[in-house]
Motif scaffolding. Structure first.
Motif, PDB file in Angstrom:
ATOM      1  N   UNK A   6     -10.594   2.164   3.482  1.00 34.10           N
ATOM      2  CA  UNK A   6     -10.639   1.017   2.571  1.00 34.10           C
ATOM      3  C   UNK A   6     -10.475  -0.319   3.275  1.00 34.10           C
ATOM      4  N   UNK A   7     -10.101  -0.300   4.547  1.00 32.15           N
ATOM      5  CA  UNK A   7      -9.708  -1.526   5.245  1.00 32.15           C
ATOM      6  C   UNK A   7     -10.735  -2.661   5.151  1.00 32.15           C
ATOM      7  N   UNK A   8     -12.045  -2.406   5.309  1.00 34.54           N
ATOM      8  CA  UNK A   8     -12.999  -3.524   5.225  1.00 34.54           C
ATOM      9  C   UNK A   8     -12.937  -4.255   3.886  1.00 34.54           C
ATOM     10  N   UNK A   9     -12.691  -3.520   2.819  1.00 31.30           N
ATOM     11  CA  UNK A   9     -12.586  -4.141   1.493  1.00 31.30           C
ATOM     12  C   UNK A   9     -11.238  -4.848   1.335  1.00 31.30           C
ATOM     13  N   UNK A  10     -10.193  -4.197   1.831  1.00 28.24           N
ATOM     14  CA  UNK A  10      -8.852  -4.786   1.705  1.00 28.24           C
ATOM     15  C   UNK A  10      -8.748  -6.095   2.476  1.00 28.24           C
ATOM     16  N   UNK A  11      -9.395  -6.145   3.628  1.00 24.26           N
ATOM     17  CA  UNK A  11      -9.333  -7.370   4.434  1.00 24.26           C
ATOM     18  C   UNK A  11     -10.116  -8.507   3.801  1.00 24.26           C
TER      19      UNK A  11
ATOM     20  N   UNK B 133       0.809  -1.207   0.000  1.00 23.51           N
ATOM     21  CA  UNK B 133       0.000   0.000   0.000  1.00 23.51           C
ATOM     22  C   UNK B 133       0.850   1.267   0.000  1.00 23.51           C
ATOM     23  N   UNK B 134       0.377   2.243  -0.788  1.00 27.64           N
ATOM     24  CA  UNK B 134       0.921   3.585  -0.766  1.00 27.64           C
ATOM     25  C   UNK B 134      -0.229   4.563  -0.731  1.00 27.64           C
ATOM     26  N   UNK B 135      -0.283   5.405   0.288  1.00 31.21           N
ATOM     27  CA  UNK B 135      -1.380   6.354   0.388  1.00 31.21           C
ATOM     28  C   UNK B 135      -1.523   6.897   1.788  1.00 31.21           C
ATOM     29  N   UNK B 136      -2.519   7.745   1.961  1.00 31.72           N
ATOM     30  CA  UNK B 136      -2.777   8.349   3.268  1.00 31.72           C
ATOM     31  C   UNK B 136      -3.315   7.302   4.242  1.00 31.72           C
ATOM     32  N   UNK B 137      -2.881   7.332   5.492  1.00 28.53           N
ATOM     33  CA  UNK B 137      -3.421   6.397   6.483  1.00 28.53           C
ATOM     34  C   UNK B 137      -4.940   6.463   6.584  1.00 28.53           C
ATOM     35  N   UNK B 138      -5.510   7.641   6.434  1.00 30.88           N
ATOM     36  CA  UNK B 138      -6.967   7.764   6.511  1.00 30.88           C
ATOM     37  C   UNK B 138      -7.653   7.047   5.348  1.00 30.88           C
ATOM     38  N   UNK B 139      -7.032   7.085   4.176  1.00 34.65           N
ATOM     39  CA  UNK B 139      -7.585   6.378   3.019  1.00 34.65           C
ATOM     40  C   UNK B 139      -7.521   4.871   3.235  1.00 34.65           C
ATOM     41  N   UNK B 140      -6.398   4.401   3.766  1.00 35.49           N
ATOM     42  CA  UNK B 140      -6.246   2.975   4.051  1.00 35.49           C
ATOM     43  C   UNK B 140      -7.277   2.524   5.074  1.00 35.49           C
ATOM     44  N   UNK B 141      -7.488   3.338   6.085  1.00 34.45           N
ATOM     45  CA  UNK B 141      -8.450   2.969   7.119  1.00 34.45           C
ATOM     46  C   UNK B 141      -9.863   2.890   6.538  1.00 34.45           C
TER      47      UNK B 141
ATOM     48  N   UNK C 188      -2.729  -9.918   4.398  1.00 34.69           N
ATOM     49  CA  UNK C 188      -1.629  -9.087   4.884  1.00 34.69           C
ATOM     50  C   UNK C 188      -1.613  -7.793   4.099  1.00 34.69           C
ATOM     51  N   UNK C 189      -1.505  -6.672   4.806  1.00 35.51           N
ATOM     52  CA  UNK C 189      -1.420  -5.369   4.156  1.00 35.51           C
ATOM     53  C   UNK C 189      -0.189  -4.641   4.684  1.00 35.51           C
TER      54      UNK C 189
END
Length: 297
Positions: A148-153, A138-146, A158-159
């Motif tokens: 997106x987390x339900x979809x990423x999981x 992942x590359x991006x803002x922590x807020x964006x990752x958070x 592993x992320x």
């Protein structure tokens, strides 16, 4: 339940989109070859006529395609995602292995449209995609990752967050370039062992478990020995050459001139020149057999 657009339903995309369907999301799919999307439609996805149509009213947009050209068509083509009005803050999640230059351009274009862009290349084979066992870079803002987390999981086990946009792609290009080098080195080692009269099945096994082993060597060395490069192709010469090329270009962008990587690019280009584009990446061993000079000793 979220509305998700998933663009690109090849071997990897089908598994990833399937995981999102299984998680209960409303998944709208698009693929240039319509037939490849039909297994997902049978599982409950909605088939869209264009990337723009798939992206309408989406909470998250995933793209998983082969190269820059395909990614450009999905995002910025006449009926691409960015040709239509989208809700500000919609997640734009690009999972393809792309050149670093294009990721920079794409992320800027997406942000100018008000989207939350996430650099999200993946590693893992199609079975890992289908089982939600991918690793995400992942590359991006922590807020964006958070967000997106339900979809990423749903699609990964592993992320790994490498930093700002582009850093996920940077790592992906580095690791794929190293993988290309390992495959080509294994091919040369097997050719040398063949010339030495060693048991190649034993050599392949020993390479995979020894000090110079790696997942790439352990998986590909036995396939090279079997010599069946046309059946159940998981990663073709065409895509291996593309990844090697993108990785080498990124190194050049950083002011480096990696000689081993350049020789590896030549090896896979030779396999392409011999007509092995659709063959498995392991076919590089046959291209090298033709070109390794005999010793003058």
């Amino acid at each position: 339940m979220a509305r998700i657009a998933f663009l690109g339903t090849g071997l990897m995309g089908t598994g990833m989109a399937g995981r999102l369907i299984d998680a209960g999301h409303d998944v709208h799919v698009f693929n240039r070859t319509r037939e490849k999307a039909m297994p997902l439609v049978e599982r409950g996805a909605t088939l869209a006529a264009s990337p723009a149509q798939a992206a309408q009213d989406a909470d998250a947009i995933f793209v998983m395609v082969g190269d820059d050209v395909a990614s450009q068509a999905m995002w910025m083509g006449p009926d691409g995602v960015l040709s239509t009005d989208l809700r500000p803050g919609t997640l734009a999640i690009e999972c393809s292995t792309l050149s670093h230059d294009w990721v920079e351009d794409l992320s800027s274009a997406a942000k100018n449209k008000g989207l939350d862009y996430l650099d999200c290349p993946v590693t893992g084979l199609p079975d890992a995609a289908a089982n939600g066992q991918l690793t995400l870079f992942l590359g991006g803002e922590p807020s964006t990752i958070e967000k997106a987390r339900p979809y990423l999981e749903s699609i990964s086990s592993n992320q790994l967050h490498f930093g700002a946009i582009g850093s996920g792609t940077a790592y992906k290009l580095i690791v794929n370039l190293m993988g290309s080098i390992q495959i080509a080195a294994a091919a040369e080692g097997l050719i040398t062992a063949e010339r030495a009269g060693l048991d190649l099945n034993l050599v392949a096994k020993a390479l995979g478990m020894g000090g110079c082993g790696s997942p790439q060597v352990a998986r590909n060395a036995p396939l090279m020995v079997k010599g069946n490069h046309e059946k159940d192709v998981l990663f073709s010469t065409k895509w291996r050459l593309k990844d090697t090329d993108y990785g080498l270009k990124y190194a050049h962008k950083l002011g480096l001139s990696p000689q081993i990587a350049a020789a590896t690019l030549d090896a896979f280009q030779a396999a392409m020149d011999d007509g092995y584009a659709a063959s498995a990446e392991t076919k590089v061993i046959d291209a090298l057999r033709k070109r390794l000079p005999a010793s003058k000793g």
